[in-house]
Design an enzyme around this catalytic site. Structure first.
Site, short mmCIF file in Angstrom:
data_model
loop_
_atom_site.label_atom_id
_atom_site.label_comp_id
_atom_site.label_asym_id
_atom_site.label_seq_id
_atom_site.Cartn_x
_atom_site.Cartn_y
_atom_site.Cartn_z
N CYS A 115 -37.31 53.46 28.63
CA CYS A 115 -36.84 54.67 29.32
C CYS A 115 -37.35 55.93 28.62
O CYS A 115 -37.13 56.11 27.42
CB CYS A 115 -35.32 54.68 29.39
SG CYS A 115 -34.69 56.16 30.21
N PRO B 160 -35.23 47.45 37.47
CA PRO B 160 -34.06 48.27 37.16
C PRO B 160 -34.41 49.73 37.42
O PRO B 160 -35.47 50.20 37.00
CB PRO B 160 -33.85 48.03 35.66
CG PRO B 160 -35.17 47.60 35.14
CD PRO B 160 -35.87 46.91 36.28
C1 LIG Z 1 -35.62 56.68 39.53
C2 LIG Z 1 -36.08 55.65 38.52
C3 LIG Z 1 -35.16 55.07 37.68
C4 LIG Z 1 -35.59 54.13 36.74
N1 LIG Z 1 -34.66 53.56 35.94
C5 LIG Z 1 -35.02 52.57 35.08
C6 LIG Z 1 -34.05 51.88 34.32
O1 LIG Z 1 -32.84 52.13 34.43
N2 LIG Z 1 -34.50 50.93 33.46
C7 LIG Z 1 -35.83 50.63 33.33
O2 LIG Z 1 -36.19 49.76 32.54
N3 LIG Z 1 -36.76 51.25 34.07
C8 LIG Z 1 -36.39 52.19 34.96
N4 LIG Z 1 -37.33 52.79 35.74
C9 LIG Z 1 -38.74 52.34 35.67
C10 LIG Z 1 -39.03 51.29 36.74
O3 LIG Z 1 -38.28 50.12 36.51
C11 LIG Z 1 -40.53 50.93 36.80
O4 LIG Z 1 -40.91 50.31 35.60
C12 LIG Z 1 -41.39 52.16 37.03
O5 LIG Z 1 -40.88 52.95 38.08
C13 LIG Z 1 -42.85 51.78 37.33
O6 LIG Z 1 -42.95 51.13 38.55
P1 LIG Z 1 -43.46 51.88 39.92
O7 LIG Z 1 -44.64 52.70 39.53
O8 LIG Z 1 -43.80 50.73 40.85
O9 LIG Z 1 -42.32 52.73 40.39
C14 LIG Z 1 -36.95 53.75 36.66
C15 LIG Z 1 -37.85 54.35 37.52
C16 LIG Z 1 -37.45 55.28 38.44
C17 LIG Z 1 -38.45 55.89 39.39
#
Ligand SMILES: Cc1cc2nc3c(=O)[nH]c(=O)nc-3n(C[C@H](O)[C@H](O)[C@H](O)COP(=O)(O)O)c2cc1C
Length: 329
Positions: free
Chosen positions: A111, A28
């Site tokens: 979040c 998400p």
């Molecule tokens: C722009 C953005 C929006 C995000 N929005 C949500 C969200 O709506 N709900 C959620 O549980 N995590 C959200 N996350 C966290 C991601 O789901 C994920 O857990 C986090 O980016 C770590 O993964 P990564 O390092 O591979 O990006 C968001 C992350 C980013 C960068």
């Protein structure tokens, strides 16, 4: 027969009553994982795609605008709908409202955004285990859908309580827990501590989904190996790069990057899907970032970015995209 075995390449898995074709998910992401983006990543093989986080208060008190975030298509199914909120009753009412919108319901307890946390939602719930439990209990009571929760490691370095929250989730009837192993205080800084995912997996009977710092197929394989998690969820690594999903699903350890013509085809498909769902005004505003991401690493990307950011129509976005990628071919 295929087995649900964590250290193998992607394979089918179950979350509650839901059987998924593979255990590689799209995370998400507010402002990113909208319907067109999910359709693209689904086409590249995601076993499950998550909606942007959706406000439970918005659904209950301000129906129409918030419900727009629930728009879906048959092609992206199964869809996981993520809700955020702080009040158990309101979350339960919202969960009942979205019962038919997704195949799985996820509650956001990770979040870090100030506005969300100030309202007592997202990662603020990590500081209130009793409320977190009440939320899961209330939601569990009203939905038969698979129920999952997405958390961080804790509020800050001195309150790492992912094991406690994970245990609570399991006790309250959640069907899986996703962990992004950073604290709220860390935001997106430093490195995700994958060892937390391993610890959580070792403790829980329900599936554990790993998130954090998955930018290449090799990261996906390494996270699986190091943590034995049941599934992984890609997030920022998928920006302009749905090939990350395809490559992570493949057995090969040396994936071929997409050629410019392939990038152009997917970028333009993404643009058209966006236009179809959201119309020209929003497409002009929201597709710029995606188009720039598709150009990353190519030699003329800087001047393409300038053209995209100066474009005043969707046709100008199309033109610039065709011209750029054809010149790079
Ligand atoms: C722009 C953005 C929006 C995000 N929005 C949500 C969200 O709506 N709900 C959620 O549980 N995590 C959200 N996350 C966290 C991601 O789901 C994920 O857990 C986090 O980016 C770590 O993964 P990564 O390092 O591979 O990006 C968001 C992350 C980013 C960068």
């Amino acid at each position: 027969m295929r087995k649900n075995c964590a250290n193998q390449p992607c394979h089918f898995m179950r979350i509650g009553s839901l059987t998924l074709t593979n255990n590689l998910f799209l995370a998400p992401m507010a402002g990113i994982s909208d319907l067109p983006f999910r359709q693209i990543t689904k086409a590249f093989g995601a076993g499950l795609v998550f909606s942007e986080m959706i406000s439970a208060n918005g659904l209950v008190f301000d129906g129409r605008r918030t419900r727009a975030l629930l728009r879906s298509s048959a092609q992206e199914q199964p869809l996981a709908v993520q809700l955020f909120g702080s009040d158990p009753d309101i979350l339960a009412r919202a969960a009942a409202l979205v019962e038919d919108d997704g195949a799985l319901l996820d509650i956001n307890m990770g979040c870090p955004v100030k506005k969300v946390v100030r309202g007592g939602a997202g990662s603020a719930l990590l500081r209130e285990p009793t409320r977190a439990a009440a939320i899961l209990r209330a939601v569990r009571r009203v939905t038969a859908r698979p129920l999952t929760v997405k958390i961080r490691s804790g509020w800050d370095g001195v309150s790492l309580n992912f094991l406690e929250i994970g245990r609570i989730a399991q006790e309250e009837g959640a069907d899986a827990v996703t962990l992004h192993p950073r604290t709220r205080a860390e935001g997106f800084t430093g490195k995700a501590r994958w060892e937390h995912i391993r610890e959580l997996k070792a403790q829980l009977r329900i599936p554990v989904i790993g998130s954090g710092d998955l930018f290449q197929a090799a990261d996906v394989h390494t996270m699986r190996q190091l943590t034995s998690c049941d599934a992984v969820m890609v997030a920022r690594g998928s920006y302009g790069n749905p090939w990350l999903l395809r490559d992570s699903l493949a057995a090969t350890t040396a994936p071929q990057p997409p050629v410019p013509a392939e990038r152009m085809a997917v970028a333009l498909e993404h643009l058209e899907l966006h236009l179809e769902h959201f119309g020209a005004h929003r497409t002009l505003g929201e597709m710029r970032k995606h188009l720039c991401w598709y150009s990353r690493g190519l030699s003329g990307a800087a001047s393409y970015r300038a053209r995209i950011n100066a474009a005043t129509s969707v046709e100008a976005l199309r033109e610039a995209t065709r011209a750029f990628f054809l010149a790079e071919s």
